[in-house]
Design an enzyme around this catalytic site. Structure first.
Site, PDB file in Angstrom:
ATOM      1  N   GLY A   1      -5.211  -1.477   6.155  1.00  0.00           N
ATOM      2  CA  GLY A   1      -5.853  -2.544   6.917  1.00  0.00           C
ATOM      3  C   GLY A   1      -7.236  -2.069   7.349  1.00  0.00           C
ATOM      4  O   GLY A   1      -7.392  -0.936   7.816  1.00  0.00           O
TER       5      GLY A   1
ATOM      6  N   ARG B   1     -10.763   4.901  -0.275  1.00  0.00           N
ATOM      7  CA  ARG B   1     -10.554   3.481  -0.580  1.00  0.00           C
ATOM      8  C   ARG B   1     -11.908   2.771  -0.509  1.00  0.00           C
ATOM      9  O   ARG B   1     -12.553   2.778   0.543  1.00  0.00           O
ATOM     10  CB  ARG B   1      -9.567   2.850   0.416  1.00  0.00           C
ATOM     11  CG  ARG B   1      -8.179   3.488   0.350  1.00  0.00           C
ATOM     12  CD  ARG B   1      -7.129   2.613   0.998  1.00  0.00           C
ATOM     13  NE  ARG B   1      -6.879   1.422   0.207  1.00  0.00           N
ATOM     14  CZ  ARG B   1      -6.171   0.380   0.647  1.00  0.00           C
ATOM     15  NH1 ARG B   1      -5.664   0.383   1.867  1.00  0.00           N
ATOM     16  NH2 ARG B   1      -5.963  -0.663  -0.127  1.00  0.00           N
TER      17      ARG B   1
ATOM     18  N   ASP C   1     -11.445  -7.400   4.382  1.00  0.00           N
ATOM     19  CA  ASP C   1     -11.774  -5.978   4.296  1.00  0.00           C
ATOM     20  C   ASP C   1     -13.275  -5.763   4.262  1.00  0.00           C
ATOM     21  O   ASP C   1     -13.757  -4.677   4.563  1.00  0.00           O
ATOM     22  CB  ASP C   1     -11.107  -5.398   3.048  1.00  0.00           C
ATOM     23  CG  ASP C   1      -9.601  -5.557   3.179  1.00  0.00           C
ATOM     24  OD1 ASP C   1      -8.975  -4.684   3.754  1.00  0.00           O
ATOM     25  OD2 ASP C   1      -9.075  -6.606   2.742  1.00  0.00           O
TER      26      ASP C   1
HETATM   27  O1  MRU Z   1      -4.598  -2.728   0.912  1.00  0.00           O
HETATM   28  P1  MRU Z   1      -4.494  -2.991   2.371  1.00  0.00           P
HETATM   29  O2  MRU Z   1      -3.136  -3.291   2.865  1.00  0.00           O
HETATM   30  O3  MRU Z   1      -5.235  -1.981   3.208  1.00  0.00           O
HETATM   31  O4  MRU Z   1      -5.288  -4.340   2.467  1.00  0.00           O
HETATM   32  C1  MRU Z   1      -6.144  -4.605   3.439  1.00  0.00           C
HETATM   33  C2  MRU Z   1      -5.556  -5.622   4.267  1.00  0.00           C
HETATM   34  O5  MRU Z   1      -4.861  -5.285   5.181  1.00  0.00           O
HETATM   35  C3  MRU Z   1      -5.760  -7.009   3.933  1.00  0.00           C
HETATM   36  O6  MRU Z   1      -6.600  -7.296   2.916  1.00  0.00           O
HETATM   37  C4  MRU Z   1      -5.950  -7.811   5.177  1.00  0.00           C
HETATM   38  O7  MRU Z   1      -5.644  -9.111   4.888  1.00  0.00           O
HETATM   39  C5  MRU Z   1      -7.324  -7.736   5.750  1.00  0.00           C
HETATM   40  S1  MRU Z   1      -7.727  -6.254   6.483  1.00  0.00           S
HETATM   41  C6  MRU Z   1      -6.916  -6.303   7.910  1.00  0.00           C
END
Ligand code: MRU
Length: 372
Positions: A55, A97, A252
């Site tokens: 997240g 990431r 993100d």
């Molecule tokens: O791959 P993740 O679980 O880190 O993905 C990011 C997210 O949590 C989502 O895209 C979310 O909807 C937005 S970021 C809080």
């Protein structure tokens, strides 16, 4: 937020040892609640890359604490060697990431704070600790404010429906587990529920890692918010039948022009919402804005993850959480983790400063200090 009645944030310094960062390991959720200790930058990099935490907001906050751990363990006798090690730690963290802009934002904020602390190494370490905690505190507070602004949208729909439950669809997990507390997409939902406004949440399962089915559903359950888990392809059908009043998702990385990168599948929900006249909101703290790029589809780096996440699925079997194979063993799989929803499909952005159009004018109206 509360877990079995006890208040938790998603990241904190251990009570009796501030050289240890503690996180909630999200991998075994909802089946097991596990707290994990991180003591080195490598621990932190692994926790981000392998998604013990995830997240956008929490990735940023964890990187902030990672830089503090890097400062604790960097050479103490020469400022140049100390700084070189911190820059290297920042590069290691940023490589974990690529899509969430919070990661590079938090690393840069730490490097600036450490540089501004002068040449004294203990002052630099103190600055790194304070900055890590400030990033985390700010994240929680900004999410709380997103809830205060976003709840007005839910209130308005509730009034129009004469108090019948407001049906909100969300994708992935932009809840408190994706941030330090409250969440972004969920913050207005929690605020509405706490004010007694009836809400019901459609929770997209969000393959391949099922952040919706596992994590959003768990969070909403802990807080007593009515919800229903659906497979990823159901949203369009529900919208055609008037069963969704609004969509709220997180992000993100959102460009100052309004283009939104979020978990894979968000774009398809935005298209369905547009086709059915359902308002589509994106909630974010300012740490998730990218103030440099203009064109989301062309410029936002999209993380591609291991095919195993697509080919297998995790679940509870007896007392254990196990992984099973879904596909023929030899079939290749592609794992694009995010997509970009163009600004034209976004009804509005909900930020800690208020609600604005998903456009350069809208965003810069709320953040005038970012005008070039
Ligand atoms: O791959 P993740 O679980 O880190 O993905 C990011 C997210 O949590 C989502 O895209 C979310 O909807 C937005 S970021 C809080």
């Amino acid at each position: 937020m509360n877990v079995h009645g006890t208040h938790y944030r998603t990241i904190w310094l251990k009570n009796d040892d501030d050289a240890v960062v503690q996180i909630i390991d999200q991998r075994p959720l909802p089946h097991k609640f596990v707290v994990e200790d991180l003591t080195t930058v490598s621990d932190v990099a692994r926790a981000i890359k392998d998604m013990h935490i995830r997240g956008a907001g929490l990735v940023g906050a964890t990187a902030g604490y990672g830089m503090y751990l890097a400062a604790l363990h960097a050479p103490k006798n020469a400022p140049e060697a100390f700084t070189a090690q911190l820059i290297a730690a920042g590069e290691t963290l940023k490589a974990t990431r690529p899509t969430a802009v919070n990661l590079e934002w938090a690393v840069q904020r730490q490097l600036d704070a450490i540089a501004a602390a002068g040449d004294d190494i203990s002052a630099k370490i103190a600055a790194a600790k304070t900055t890590a905690q400030t990033i985390a505190d700010e994240d929680a507070e900004f999410c709380r404010r997103i809830g205060e602004h976003g709840v007005t949208l839910i209130e308005e729909i509730s009034r129009r429906k004469n108090g019948a439950p407001v049906n909100i669809l969300t994708h992935c997990n932009a809840g408190w587990l994706a941030f330090v507390d409250y969440g972004t997409a969920t913050a207005p939902i929690y605020a509405a529920h706490d004010r007694g406004i009836p809400v019901h949440v459609w929770v997209d399962e969000t393959r391949p890692r099922n952040q919706g089915a596992r994590i959003t559903a768990w969070e909403l359950n802990q807080h007593g918010v009515p919800h229903t888990v659906i497979v990823d392809n159901v949203g369009g059908h529900l919208m055609q039948h008037g069963m969704v009043d609004m969509v709220i998702v997180g992000t993100d990385r959102t460009l100052y022009t309004g283009d939104v990168a979020n978990k894979i599948g968000t774009y398809l929900k935005a298209l369905a919402a547009h086709d059915n006249g359902v308002p589509f909101y994106v909630a974010l703290p300012s740490s998730s804005f990218d103030w440099m790029k203009r064109d989301g589809v062309k410029e936002i780096p999209i993380e591609q993850r291991d095919a195993t996440e697509v080919k297998t699925i995790n679940g509870q079997y007896g007392d254990d959480v196990v992984s099973v194979l879904l596909t023929p063993e030899d079939s290749p799989a592609a794992n694009f983790a995010f997509d970009v929803t163009p600004a034209r499909l976004v009804t509005a952005l909900i930020t800690e400063r208020g609600i604005c159009d998903a456009s350069e004018d809208g965003v810069l109206g709320l953040y005038p200090e970012k005008r070039k």
